[in-house]
Design a protein around this motif. Structure first.
Motif, PDB file in Angstrom:
ATOM      1  N   LEU A   1      -1.387  -3.778  -5.922  1.00 31.88           N
ATOM      2  CA  LEU A   1      -2.429  -3.286  -5.763  1.00 31.88           C
ATOM      3  C   LEU A   1      -2.120  -3.449  -3.921  1.00 31.88           C
ATOM      4  O   LEU A   1      -2.360  -3.520  -2.795  1.00 31.88           O
ATOM      5  CB  LEU A   1      -3.793  -3.256  -5.487  1.00 31.88           C
ATOM      6  CG  LEU A   1      -5.222  -3.300  -4.818  1.00 31.88           C
ATOM      7  CD1 LEU A   1      -5.143  -1.371  -5.351  1.00 31.88           C
ATOM      8  CD2 LEU A   1      -6.336  -3.622  -6.119  1.00 31.88           C
ATOM      9  N   VAL A   2      -2.000  -4.654  -3.200  1.00 28.27           N
ATOM     10  CA  VAL A   2      -1.911  -5.610  -1.922  1.00 28.27           C
ATOM     11  C   VAL A   2      -0.800  -4.724  -1.587  1.00 28.27           C
ATOM     12  O   VAL A   2      -0.760  -4.245  -0.548  1.00 28.27           O
ATOM     13  CB  VAL A   2      -1.913  -6.834  -2.682  1.00 28.27           C
ATOM     14  CG1 VAL A   2      -1.308  -8.368  -0.431  1.00 28.27           C
ATOM     15  CG2 VAL A   2      -3.298  -7.674  -2.873  1.00 28.27           C
ATOM     16  N   GLY A   3       0.713  -5.094  -2.053  1.00 26.73           N
ATOM     17  CA  GLY A   3       1.580  -4.022  -1.392  1.00 26.73           C
ATOM     18  C   GLY A   3       1.095  -2.701  -1.189  1.00 26.73           C
ATOM     19  O   GLY A   3       1.221  -2.452  -0.163  1.00 26.73           O
ATOM     20  N   GLY A   4       0.793  -2.142  -2.125  1.00 26.37           N
ATOM     21  CA  GLY A   4      -0.178  -0.379  -1.622  1.00 26.37           C
ATOM     22  C   GLY A   4      -0.850  -0.406  -0.339  1.00 26.37           C
ATOM     23  O   GLY A   4      -0.885   0.492   0.780  1.00 26.37           O
ATOM     24  N   LEU A   5      -1.787  -1.672  -0.422  1.00 23.41           N
ATOM     25  CA  LEU A   5      -3.103  -1.482   0.924  1.00 23.41           C
ATOM     26  C   LEU A   5      -2.310  -1.857   1.891  1.00 23.41           C
ATOM     27  O   LEU A   5      -2.768  -1.432   2.845  1.00 23.41           O
ATOM     28  CB  LEU A   5      -4.010  -2.447   0.801  1.00 23.41           C
ATOM     29  CG  LEU A   5      -5.189  -2.051  -1.099  1.00 23.41           C
ATOM     30  CD1 LEU A   5      -5.975  -3.284  -1.196  1.00 23.41           C
ATOM     31  CD2 LEU A   5      -5.971  -1.196  -0.164  1.00 23.41           C
ATOM     32  N   ILE A   6      -1.695  -2.680   2.069  1.00 25.31           N
ATOM     33  CA  ILE A   6      -0.805  -3.287   2.817  1.00 25.31           C
ATOM     34  C   ILE A   6       0.367  -1.674   4.148  1.00 25.31           C
ATOM     35  O   ILE A   6       0.326  -1.760   5.128  1.00 25.31           O
ATOM     36  CB  ILE A   6       0.076  -4.493   3.083  1.00 25.31           C
ATOM     37  CG1 ILE A   6      -0.728  -5.577   3.084  1.00 25.31           C
ATOM     38  CG2 ILE A   6       1.181  -4.538   4.405  1.00 25.31           C
ATOM     39  CD1 ILE A   6       0.221  -6.894   2.259  1.00 25.31           C
ATOM     40  N   GLY A   7       0.321  -1.464   2.943  1.00 25.44           N
ATOM     41  CA  GLY A   7       1.413  -0.060   3.185  1.00 25.44           C
ATOM     42  C   GLY A   7       0.617   1.267   3.786  1.00 25.44           C
ATOM     43  O   GLY A   7       0.848   1.385   4.480  1.00 25.44           O
ATOM     44  N   PHE A   8      -0.910   1.026   2.794  1.00 28.03           N
ATOM     45  CA  PHE A   8      -1.676   2.235   4.075  1.00 28.03           C
ATOM     46  C   PHE A   8      -2.053   1.961   5.059  1.00 28.03           C
ATOM     47  O   PHE A   8      -2.040   2.480   5.606  1.00 28.03           O
ATOM     48  CB  PHE A   8      -2.597   2.564   2.897  1.00 28.03           C
ATOM     49  CG  PHE A   8      -3.946   3.450   2.866  1.00 28.03           C
ATOM     50  CD1 PHE A   8      -3.488   4.694   2.461  1.00 28.03           C
ATOM     51  CD2 PHE A   8      -4.824   2.861   4.093  1.00 28.03           C
ATOM     52  CE1 PHE A   8      -4.173   5.716   3.506  1.00 28.03           C
ATOM     53  CE2 PHE A   8      -6.140   3.816   4.115  1.00 28.03           C
ATOM     54  CZ  PHE A   8      -5.584   5.400   3.965  1.00 28.03           C
ATOM     55  N   ILE A   9      -2.663   0.770   5.325  1.00 27.31           N
ATOM     56  CA  ILE A   9      -3.071   0.375   6.720  1.00 27.31           C
ATOM     57  C   ILE A   9      -1.708   0.215   8.297  1.00 27.31           C
ATOM     58  O   ILE A   9      -2.143   0.946   8.317  1.00 27.31           O
ATOM     59  CB  ILE A   9      -3.172  -1.587   6.574  1.00 27.31           C
ATOM     60  CG1 ILE A   9      -5.077  -1.158   5.327  1.00 27.31           C
ATOM     61  CG2 ILE A   9      -3.277  -2.236   7.615  1.00 27.31           C
ATOM     62  CD1 ILE A   9      -5.010  -2.634   5.369  1.00 27.31           C
TER      63      ILE A   9
END
Length: 113
Positions: free
Chosen positions: A89-97
């Motif tokens: 989830l953290v990796g996905g959020l960082i990629g989205f940001i």
């Protein structure tokens, strides 16, 4: 005239014998070449077999190491499903940001919607 005829037969016989001697010598050389080629082919076959065995051994060890690592990862995921989910989830959020920031950094204000 009989002397010329006999001399002619003698030289012809000598030529024939010389030719037969050359043929015998060539046969011997061909035999030696065949033997030499057979020895080299055997050496190359043994060398290739050694390379194949070494490559097979290395591939087997690499496969076993990958299997062990995959098993370790699988066990870690089974033991800590929350940690893995959080990390994803953290990796996905960082990629989205990062994607949003890069999209806004472009000078053009074209929207996809």
């Amino acid at each position: 005239m009989p002397d010329e005829s006999e001399a002619s037969r003698t030289t012809q016989r000598e030529r024939q014998e010389a030719l037969e001697a050359q043929i015998a010598q060539l046969k011997q050389e061909v035999s030696n070449l065949n033997r030499s080629l057979a020895e080299r082919a055997k050496e190359m076959s043994e060398r290739a077999s050694g390379w194949y065995d070494a490559a097979t051994d290395r591939a087997s060890r690499a496969t076993e190491a990958m299997r062990t690592q995959a098993h370790s990862v699988s066990e870690a995921v089974k033991e800590n499903p929350g940690t893995i989910s959080s990390a994803m989830l953290v990796g996905g959020l960082i990629g989205f940001i990062l994607g949003m920031l890069m999209g806004q950094a472009d000078g053009r204000r074209s929207r996809w919607y």
